[in-house]
Write a protein that holds these residues in place. Structure first.
Motif, PDB file in Angstrom:
ATOM      1  N   GLU A  41      18.794 -15.393 118.190  1.00 31.51           N
ATOM      2  CA  GLU A  41      19.816 -15.481 117.259  1.00 31.51           C
ATOM      3  C   GLU A  41      19.744 -14.312 116.457  1.00 31.51           C
ATOM      4  N   GLU A  42      18.707 -13.349 116.539  1.00 30.91           N
ATOM      5  CA  GLU A  42      18.697 -12.217 115.517  1.00 30.91           C
ATOM      6  C   GLU A  42      20.072 -11.182 116.180  1.00 30.91           C
ATOM      7  N   ARG A  43      20.720 -10.849 115.354  1.00 28.48           N
ATOM      8  CA  ARG A  43      21.800  -9.960 115.709  1.00 28.48           C
ATOM      9  C   ARG A  43      21.916  -8.632 115.284  1.00 28.48           C
ATOM     10  N   PHE A  44      22.624  -7.791 116.063  1.00 31.45           N
ATOM     11  CA  PHE A  44      22.388  -6.389 116.024  1.00 31.45           C
ATOM     12  C   PHE A  44      23.764  -5.682 116.521  1.00 31.45           C
ATOM     13  N   GLN A  45      24.235  -4.571 115.800  1.00 29.40           N
ATOM     14  CA  GLN A  45      25.193  -3.823 116.377  1.00 29.40           C
ATOM     15  C   GLN A  45      24.491  -2.719 117.281  1.00 29.40           C
ATOM     16  N   PHE A  46      24.874  -2.552 118.658  1.00 26.96           N
ATOM     17  CA  PHE A  46      24.327  -1.788 119.354  1.00 26.96           C
ATOM     18  C   PHE A  46      25.330  -0.667 119.304  1.00 26.96           C
ATOM     19  N   GLU A  47      24.953   0.635 118.635  1.00 19.51           N
ATOM     20  CA  GLU A  47      25.913   1.614 118.305  1.00 19.51           C
ATOM     21  C   GLU A  47      26.789   2.057 119.764  1.00 19.51           C
ATOM     22  N   ARG A  48      28.074   1.938 119.363  1.00 17.44           N
ATOM     23  CA  ARG A  48      29.251   2.118 120.432  1.00 17.44           C
ATOM     24  C   ARG A  48      29.395   1.041 121.230  1.00 17.44           C
ATOM     25  N   HIS A  49      28.332  -0.049 121.362  1.00 18.55           N
ATOM     26  CA  HIS A  49      28.602  -0.905 122.354  1.00 18.55           C
ATOM     27  C   HIS A  49      29.094  -2.338 121.989  1.00 18.55           C
ATOM     28  N   GLY A  50      28.684  -2.397 120.586  1.00 16.96           N
ATOM     29  CA  GLY A  50      29.218  -3.862 120.009  1.00 16.96           C
ATOM     30  C   GLY A  50      28.359  -4.547 119.484  1.00 16.96           C
ATOM     31  N   TYR A  51      28.615  -5.699 119.007  1.00 15.54           N
ATOM     32  CA  TYR A  51      27.602  -6.781 118.483  1.00 15.54           C
ATOM     33  C   TYR A  51      26.908  -7.541 119.580  1.00 15.54           C
ATOM     34  N   PHE A  52      25.618  -7.819 119.383  1.00 15.19           N
ATOM     35  CA  PHE A  52      24.791  -8.466 120.193  1.00 15.19           C
ATOM     36  C   PHE A  52      23.849  -9.441 119.610  1.00 15.19           C
ATOM     37  N   VAL A  53      23.529 -10.409 120.311  1.00 20.39           N
ATOM     38  CA  VAL A  53      22.557 -11.366 119.897  1.00 20.39           C
ATOM     39  C   VAL A  53      21.459 -11.747 120.672  1.00 20.39           C
ATOM     40  N   ALA A  54      20.082 -11.822 120.314  1.00 21.30           N
ATOM     41  CA  ALA A  54      19.250 -12.223 121.024  1.00 21.30           C
ATOM     42  C   ALA A  54      19.410 -13.445 121.700  1.00 21.30           C
ATOM     43  N   ASP A  55      19.533 -13.719 122.724  1.00 17.06           N
ATOM     44  CA  ASP A  55      19.789 -15.197 123.262  1.00 17.06           C
ATOM     45  C   ASP A  55      18.922 -16.357 122.763  1.00 17.06           C
ATOM     46  N   LEU A  56      19.460 -17.335 122.349  1.00 19.63           N
ATOM     47  CA  LEU A  56      18.934 -18.520 121.691  1.00 19.63           C
ATOM     48  C   LEU A  56      17.937 -19.300 122.561  1.00 19.63           C
ATOM     49  N   LYS A  57      18.093 -19.077 123.879  1.00 20.26           N
ATOM     50  CA  LYS A  57      17.520 -19.825 124.875  1.00 20.26           C
ATOM     51  C   LYS A  57      16.406 -18.994 125.681  1.00 20.26           C
TER      52      LYS A  57
ATOM     53  N   ILE B  93      20.130   0.995 119.011  1.00 24.45           N
ATOM     54  CA  ILE B  93      20.534   1.796 120.016  1.00 24.45           C
ATOM     55  C   ILE B  93      20.028   1.140 121.450  1.00 24.45           C
ATOM     56  N   ALA B  94      20.955   1.062 122.390  1.00 28.95           N
ATOM     57  CA  ALA B  94      20.680   0.641 123.504  1.00 28.95           C
ATOM     58  C   ALA B  94      21.422   1.408 124.440  1.00 28.95           C
ATOM     59  N   VAL B  95      20.655   1.770 125.561  1.00 32.46           N
ATOM     60  CA  VAL B  95      21.640   2.694 126.699  1.00 32.46           C
ATOM     61  C   VAL B  95      21.721   1.535 127.851  1.00 32.46           C
TER      62      VAL B  95
ATOM     63  N   GLY C 264      31.000  16.622 119.922  1.00 36.63           N
ATOM     64  CA  GLY C 264      30.357  15.268 120.516  1.00 36.63           C
ATOM     65  C   GLY C 264      29.276  14.908 120.040  1.00 36.63           C
ATOM     66  N   ASN C 265      28.997  13.513 120.132  1.00 36.85           N
ATOM     67  CA  ASN C 265      27.887  12.863 119.382  1.00 36.85           C
ATOM     68  C   ASN C 265      27.522  11.581 120.341  1.00 36.85           C
ATOM     69  N   ILE C 266      26.442  11.893 120.876  1.00 37.34           N
ATOM     70  CA  ILE C 266      25.930  10.798 121.850  1.00 37.34           C
ATOM     71  C   ILE C 266      24.724  10.093 121.346  1.00 37.34           C
ATOM     72  N   HIS C 267      24.607   8.947 121.963  1.00 40.06           N
ATOM     73  CA  HIS C 267      23.212   8.297 121.567  1.00 40.06           C
ATOM     74  C   HIS C 267      22.416   8.346 123.005  1.00 40.06           C
ATOM     75  N   TRP C 268      20.791   7.983 122.484  1.00 39.96           N
ATOM     76  CA  TRP C 268      19.980   8.404 123.480  1.00 39.96           C
ATOM     77  C   TRP C 268      18.750   7.541 123.210  1.00 39.96           C
ATOM     78  N   LEU C 269      17.667   7.518 124.214  1.00 39.54           N
ATOM     79  CA  LEU C 269      16.295   6.994 124.042  1.00 39.54           C
ATOM     80  C   LEU C 269      15.494   7.676 124.628  1.00 39.54           C
ATOM     81  N   SER C 270      14.088   7.902 123.963  1.00 35.32           N
ATOM     82  CA  SER C 270      13.180   8.385 124.580  1.00 35.32           C
ATOM     83  C   SER C 270      12.701   7.714 125.854  1.00 35.32           C
ATOM     84  N   ALA C 271      12.717   8.262 127.103  1.00 33.81           N
ATOM     85  CA  ALA C 271      12.454   7.315 128.499  1.00 33.81           C
ATOM     86  C   ALA C 271      11.044   6.950 128.185  1.00 33.81           C
ATOM     87  N   GLN C 272      10.010   7.531 127.626  1.00 32.56           N
ATOM     88  CA  GLN C 272       8.755   6.821 127.590  1.00 32.56           C
ATOM     89  C   GLN C 272       8.389   5.920 126.466  1.00 32.56           C
ATOM     90  N   HIS C 273       9.151   5.944 125.687  1.00 35.90           N
ATOM     91  CA  HIS C 273       9.401   4.906 124.562  1.00 35.90           C
ATOM     92  C   HIS C 273      10.152   3.785 124.802  1.00 35.90           C
TER      93      HIS C 273
END
Ligand code: ATP
Ligand code: MG
Length: 599
Positions: A559-575, A375-377, A499-508
């Protein structure tokens, strides 16, 4: 090119495979003796005949970085070798001293390796054959089939003819072989300046095929070569070098793009004559042409790619917006996604343009299987649950992959203050908007149902904090969205919200940089019209934002790849991505967002 893909690849047949299978069936190459490393003698003597082996090659010129079109060629050539128990050679076609650099050689080898190309010990350079090519050229002269031409480039052009009219013989065409041989040796010895003479094959100036009108095969170039240094001041031309390199390496199927179709008679002529001279053994390699890959919304011409990089329109050859293999890699593409793409588009004889969305779909398909969910906001606004005890926190369970229970779950911390996406709240909801709005209820995915009680605004009238109340009995069980019909579901879980939404705890939540990409060009076929391709660059092709991430994402490896729910597929930048300071690139969006689909 992992083994699990090979059966799939072998199943997708095409005309090149049909040719290879036919040649294997008829034992076309069975009489051939297979040498070890190629050299002038290797075509004659060597290991015993091995009819089961085909040999292909991938022959780039080291004058740029490889792009997705080359990937198609790499996957085809190495794929044939893999599927038919043959070999694929890696060969640099490095006959042009002034445009070639070691940097390109290194990047090309990296890219081929990354795609799964395995050349074993078979790494070659056309420049390794300079001495043999030179000896063969002398043979052509001695047999009266080549001559030293002393007209200027302009004069040569004037005699060359056109596509519809034949050319004319040069006054030097009947120069005696002994005189040509003497001049050719002196060309090699460096006695003449650039452009003073060239060596031409003596074929047919009246030919309807312009490539057969006494093509130039050597020119004088006083230039340093990246591998041979200053050993040579004459360099062989591509058409002459390529076919001979193939023959010296015992290539069976020399696969190239369609624009070389008209060069095939020359390819065959050169090799047949050398076989007549006894310099090469039959059967000779066969050239097979296939349609090059064209893709919408990108440019694949090396000249244009170089311009984009050198003029600073992108941030280097590995800019994630470029269709280079290094660019795609940084963008988050996997070798398997490119393999899937190559299989899907196939190999054809007709040129066509493939839609970029086909490539993106292949990436989605591949990453859907391999990318854990996180999850990413990206565009945060604060949500406070007023009736949640201050200072409290708890864990919610979320599956790492909704279709792969074996991947397990992870805990996501929950607390009173959360980040949600700004677009998940609407003060005046439009019809069909099922997310948060004043008075509305929504499920915080993997957690509770909340109801929006009121909002706080900042001085300019933007929503700053959304105040909610929560239903303590509504907690989602074990990472799964509650199934209202499931036996044992609590009364609260039966409560339906749309409705169904994603979230993150602000302090964490952890801060991270996220780069969102769009297509590099605004139009599907840049540069095709009257406008220059640079004028069609999309000015908004990249945006960089700072986002909130699930805490564990800060440890993502490059280069680790994730799906950020609802946002798409993301990769940690190689450089740029570092432990503790993650940088993610969006590889591709999701086809549908579950925020809509899940209602
Ligand atoms: P250049 O204009 O410099 O010749 P090129 O793109 O043809 O550029 P090469 O290094 O000669 O580059 O290409 C290596 C191999 O890749 C060749 O066999 C070529 O046919 C193949 N190739 C190049 N572009 C494509 C493409 N768009 N689709 C498929 N194969 C390609
Ligand atoms: Mg080329």
């Amino acid at each position: 090119m992992k083994a699990e893909n090979s059966s799939k690849a072998a199943a997708a047949t095409n005309f090149v495979r049909n040719i290879v299978e036919e040649d294997l069936r008829t034992g076309k190459y069975a009489s051939r003796r297979w040498g070890g490393r190629p050299g002038p003698a290797a075509a004659h003597a060597g290991a015993p005949a091995d009819p089961a082996r085909i040999r292909t090659r991938f022959p780039p010129e080291p004058n740029g970085y490889l792009h997705i079109g080359h990937a198609k060629s790499i996957l085809l050539n190495f794929g044939l070798a893999r599927d038919y128990g043959g070999l694929c050679h890696m060969r640099f076609d490095d006959t042009n001293p002034t445009k070639e650099e070691q940097e390109y050689v290194d990047s090309i080898l990296d890219a081929v390796r990354w795609l799964g190309g395995d050349w074993g010990e078979h790494l070659y350079y056309a420049s390794d054959y300079f001495e043999t090519l030179y000896r063969f050229a002398e043979m052509f002269i001695e047999h009266g089939l080549a001559y030293v031409e002393s007209l200027s480039a302009d004069e040569l052009r004037a005699l060359r003819g056109t596509l519809t009219e034949g050319g004319e013989n040069s006054p030097y065409r009947d120069r005696p072989p002994a005189e040509s041989l003497d001049l050719f040796r002196r060309m090699r010895a460096g006695e003449f300046p650039d452009g003073a003479h060239v060596l031409r094959l003596k074929i047919d100036m009246a030919s309807g095929n312009i490539n057969m009108r006494d093509p130039v095969i050597y020119r004088i170039r006083h230039a340093h070569h990246h591998r041979t240094g200053d050993a040579w001041c004459i360099y062989p031309m591509y058409d002459y070098t390529h076919c001979i390199s193939d023959a010296l390496e015992n290539i069976t199927h020399s696969i190239c793009t369609l624009e070389f179709e008209d060069h095939r008679p020359l390819y065959d002529w050169v090799l047949e004559r050398l076989a007549d001279f006894g310099a090469l053994a039959r059967p000779l390699p066969r050239q097979i042409e296939f349609a090059r890959l064209n893709l919408t919304y990108v440019v694949l011409s090396k000249r244009k790619l170089i311009q984009l990089v050198e003029d600073g329109h992108v941030e280097g050859w590995d800019d994630p917006r470029l269709p280079t293999i290094v660019g795609f890699r940084r963008r988050g593409y996997t070798p398997e996604s490119l393999q899937l793409f190559a299989e899907r588009i196939g190999v054809a004889k007709e040129n066509s343009t493939i839609d970029m969305s086909i490539l993106e779909d292949c990436l989605r398909e591949d990453l859907n299987e391999r990318a854990p969910r996180r999850i990413a906001v990206l565009d945060p606004v604060k949500l406070v649950i007023d009736n949640y005890p201050e200072g409290s926190e708890e864990q919610c369970q979320a599956p790492n992959h909704p279709q792969k229970p074996e991947w397990g779950q992870r805990a996501i911390p929950f607390s009173r203050e959360l980040w949600i996406e700004r677009e998940d709240f609407m003060e005046n909801p439009s019809k069909g908007y099922f997310r948060l709005s004043p008075g509305a209820e929504v499920r915080l995915r993997y957690a509770y149902i909340v109801k929006c009680e009121r909002v706080e605004k900042d001085a300019s009238g933007n929503v700053a904090v959304i105040h909610c109340s929560y239903d303590p009995a509504s907690k989602s069980s074990q990472g799964q969205l509650p199934d209202p019909g499931r036996a044992g579901a609590s009364g609260a879980e039966k409560k339906k919200v749309k409705g169904n939404i994603h979230w993150l705890s602000a302090q964490h939540a952890a801060a991270g940089k996220v780069r969102l990409y769009d297509r590099l060009f605004r139009v599907s076929n840049p540069g095709a019209g009257s406008v220059e391709f640079l004028a069609e660059i999309n000015p908004d092709s990249k945006s960089s934002i700072s986002a909130w991430l699930e805490p564990a994402l800060t440890e993502a490896k490059p280069e680790e790849r994730f799906q950020f729910e609802r946002h798409g597929y993301f990769v940690a930048d190689l450089k740029d991505s570092k432990a503790g300071a993650p940088v993610f690139n969006r590889a591709v969006t999701l086809r549908d967002s579950w925020g809509k689909a899940g209602s």
